[in-house]
Design an enzyme around this catalytic site. Structure first.
Site, PDB file in Angstrom:
ATOM      1  N   ALA A 124       0.974  -1.004   0.402  1.00 16.50           N
ATOM      2  CA  ALA A 124       0.081   0.070   0.529  1.00 16.50           C
ATOM      3  C   ALA A 124       1.385   1.417   0.312  1.00 16.50           C
ATOM      4  O   ALA A 124       0.378   2.243  -0.439  1.00 16.50           O
ATOM      5  CB  ALA A 124      -0.654   0.056   1.304  1.00 16.50           C
ATOM      6  N   LYS A 125       2.001   1.435   0.178  1.00 17.40           N
ATOM      7  CA  LYS A 125       2.613   2.287   1.004  1.00 17.40           C
ATOM      8  C   LYS A 125       2.711   3.443   1.434  1.00 17.40           C
ATOM      9  O   LYS A 125       2.337   4.475   0.277  1.00 17.40           O
ATOM     10  CB  LYS A 125       3.431   2.873  -0.682  1.00 17.40           C
ATOM     11  CG  LYS A 125       4.067   1.271  -1.948  1.00 17.40           C
ATOM     12  CD  LYS A 125       5.206   0.978  -3.149  1.00 17.40           C
ATOM     13  CE  LYS A 125       5.480   0.181  -3.623  1.00 17.40           C
ATOM     14  NZ  LYS A 125       4.903  -0.809  -3.562  1.00 17.40           N
ATOM     15  N   ARG A 126       2.180   3.177   2.328  1.00 17.07           N
ATOM     16  CA  ARG A 126       1.206   4.221   3.263  1.00 17.07           C
ATOM     17  C   ARG A 126       2.388   4.960   3.784  1.00 17.07           C
ATOM     18  O   ARG A 126       3.935   4.785   3.468  1.00 17.07           O
ATOM     19  CB  ARG A 126       0.489   3.877   4.082  1.00 17.07           C
ATOM     20  CG  ARG A 126      -0.806   3.601   3.689  1.00 17.07           C
ATOM     21  CD  ARG A 126      -1.391   3.792   2.345  1.00 17.07           C
ATOM     22  NE  ARG A 126      -2.581   3.507   2.177  1.00 17.07           N
ATOM     23  CZ  ARG A 126      -2.743   2.988   0.659  1.00 17.07           C
ATOM     24  NH1 ARG A 126      -2.059   2.154  -0.307  1.00 17.07           N
ATOM     25  NH2 ARG A 126      -4.194   2.614   0.493  1.00 17.07           N
TER      26      ARG A 126
END
Lengths: 269, 269
Positions: free
Chosen positions: A95-97
Site C-alpha cells: 500500500a506504500k502508506r
C-alpha cells in the site's frame, strides 16, 4: 505472524517466494469476467495454484482500489480467504502508506486490524512519527521503502546525504526507531549489487525484493548479496507468475512459473 | 478544474481555506452514530456549514479506509455529493500515494476517474516514474509532499543533498517533470519561514499548507512568505474546524471557526 514462524516456512518449503497479486481486469483471462467477482475469482485461483510453492502473498492495493468499493470488497475477500485457508502464509498489503502520526495510526489499524494483514509497505519521506505508529502492533510488520526497483529511484534515493546515499540514511535512521525489530525493508532486485552494503546496515532484517522476472532482476545475485543466516529474503514476483498465460490454463501456467522460481530458490539456499 | 477557475474562486470568496475531512467516529457527535452512514452524515453537515467560506475540501482517505468497505462507500458518497452540489470547490484526495509506473497509473485512475477528485496528494521518494503518471490527466493535479508539518520532516526532508535540503531538491527535480504545471506542493505551516526559499524555486505553483490551527502554524506567516500574485495558497484546517464542538451544535461551531479563518484570510490577501 512471528519472524521465526516465517523463517520456518522458508526452511520447510525451500522457498522464499512471494507472489504479488497485481490484479488487472484487462489482463486476466476473459472467461473469468463472467464470474460474480472476477478479481477475487482470479486471486483465489492463483492462490490455489501456488500456495505450496510460496511463503507470502502481496496484494497490491492500488489494483483493488482502482475498482472502487467492488475492488475493496475483493481485497477483503482475498485476505480473508488467505487467513482462513492458508494462515501460515505471510501476507503483505502493498500500500506504500505514510502520513503524520494519528493518520498513520488509522492506516495501521485498517491493514493490521480491520483487514488482518501481517504487514504493510510504507514510505519513509515523512520520517519517524509517520513510521512508528505502524510498529506498535505485536507480530505485525511495516516494510519500509529503502531502494526501489524503478528508474525513478535514482532521483532521490541514491543522492548523497552525509556522505552516503539517501537510502542508506533511511536504513540507518529507521533501524533506530522504536520497535524497529518490526521493520523490514524494500530493496529492488534490479539493484542487487547494492545489497552487500545494505546487509552491513541491517544484517538481521527481512528484505522484500521486488523486480525479479518482468523487471529484469537476477535471483542469483539477490541471494549472493542479500541472504543472511535465516535467509532473510522475500523475493516477489507478480506479473511473470500471475500473467504467465491469459487463457483457461492460466492457473497451471502460474504454477509452472512459480515452481521454476521455487526450484531455483531451493538450489540457492 | 482549471487553475484559473480555482484562483477565481479564491478571489470571489476572499478565502483560500481548505477544510480537511479527517473523520473519526470516536470524535464526531454521538447523536450522529444513529444515522445509517454516520461518516457521510458528518461530512455532509460540515460541507453544508462551511461551503461558502472555503474553496476546497480534503478528505483524508486513511480515515475512510480505516472503516473498510463502509468507509470507502462513505468516501464515494462524499466526493459524489461535492461534485454534484458544489462543483466549484477544488477536491483533494489526501492519500499520499506513489508507486512504480503502472501502479501509479492505477492510483491516478482510481482517484481522478473512478472517484472524480480534482487532485490527489502523492509522495516523492520513488521519483519521476512514480509521479509522472499522475500528471497525464487534463485539469487534474498531483500535490507532492515537499516539506511536511510533522516533526519527522527533520529525519530526511531537511537533510542536505547537493548543498541544499532534500525538500528543495524534490521541488527542483519535480518541477522539471513532464506536465509539471499540474503539480502542486505540500508545505507545512509549522515551517512557514521556509516558504520564502520555496517560492524562489516554484514561484507559480499552488502550495497546499497544512498545520494551521491544531498543529500550531501561523496563517499570517504563511501569507507573508508564501503568497504569490494569484495567492497560490490553499491553507488546510481539519481538526480545529470539524471538531470545534462534539455536541449537537457541531455544524454551527465548525462554521464559526471557518468564518474566523476566512475573515483573517480576507484581511491578508
Amino acid at each position: 505472524m512471528t519472524l521465526s514462524h516465517l523463517s520456518k516456512q522458508i526452511e520447510n518449503k525451500k522457498s522464499f517466494l512471494c507472489v504479488g497479486l497485481d490484479i488487472d481486469l484487462e489482463k486476466i483471462p476473459t472467461h473469468l469476467l463472467q464470474e460474480e467477482d472476477p478479481i477475487f475469482a482470479f486471486s483465489k485461483a492463483i492462490i490455489e495454484a501456488t500456495h505450496d510453492l510460496c511463503v507470502a502473498y502481496k496484494p497490491n492495493t492500488a489494483f483493488f482500489e482502482a475498482y472502487g468499493v467492488k475492488g475493496w470488497m475483493a481485497l477483503e475477500k482475498t485476505i480473508n480467504y488467505l487467513n482462513k485457508n492458508y494462515p501460515d502464509h505471510f501476507t503483505i498489503a502493498d500500500a506504500k502508506r505514510g502520513d503524520i502520526g494519528n493518520t498513520s495510526t488509522r492506516y495501521a489499524k485498517a491493514f493490521f486490524e480491520d483487514l488482518n494483514f501481517d504487514s504493510v509497505t510504507i514510505a519513509p519521506y515523512m520520517g519517524k512519527d509517520s513510521v512508528e505508529p505502524f510498529l506498535e502492533f505485536e507480530d505485525k510488520f511495516a516494510i519500509l521503502l529503502a531502494l526501489t526497483s524503478n528508474q525513478g529511484a535514482f532521483d532521490f534515493q541514491t543522492k548523497t546525504v552525509d556522505e552516503k546515499p539517501l537510502y542508506q540514511e533511511v536504513l540507518k535512521t529507521a533501524s533506530q526507531y522504536k520497535n524497529s525489530d518490526r521493520l523490514m525493508y524494500v530493496v529492488g532486485a534490479t539493484k542487487a549489487e547494492y545489497l552487500k552494503e545494505i546487509r552491513q546496515i541491517v544484517p538481521n532484517s527481512f528484505l522484500l525484493v521486488p523486480g525479479v522476472g518482468a523487471q529484469g532482476g537476477s535471483l542469483e545475485e539477490v541471494v549472493t548479496y542479500g541472504k543472511n543466516d535465516q535467509v532473510g529474503l522475500l523475493v516477489n514476483s507478480s506479473r511473470s507468475i500471475i500473467y504467465a498465460s491469459n487463457d483457461t490454463d492460466f492457473a497451471d501456467a502460474a504454477r509452472a512459473k512459480a515452481l521454476e522460481l521455487q526450484k531455483q530458490m531451493a538450489e540457492l539456499i
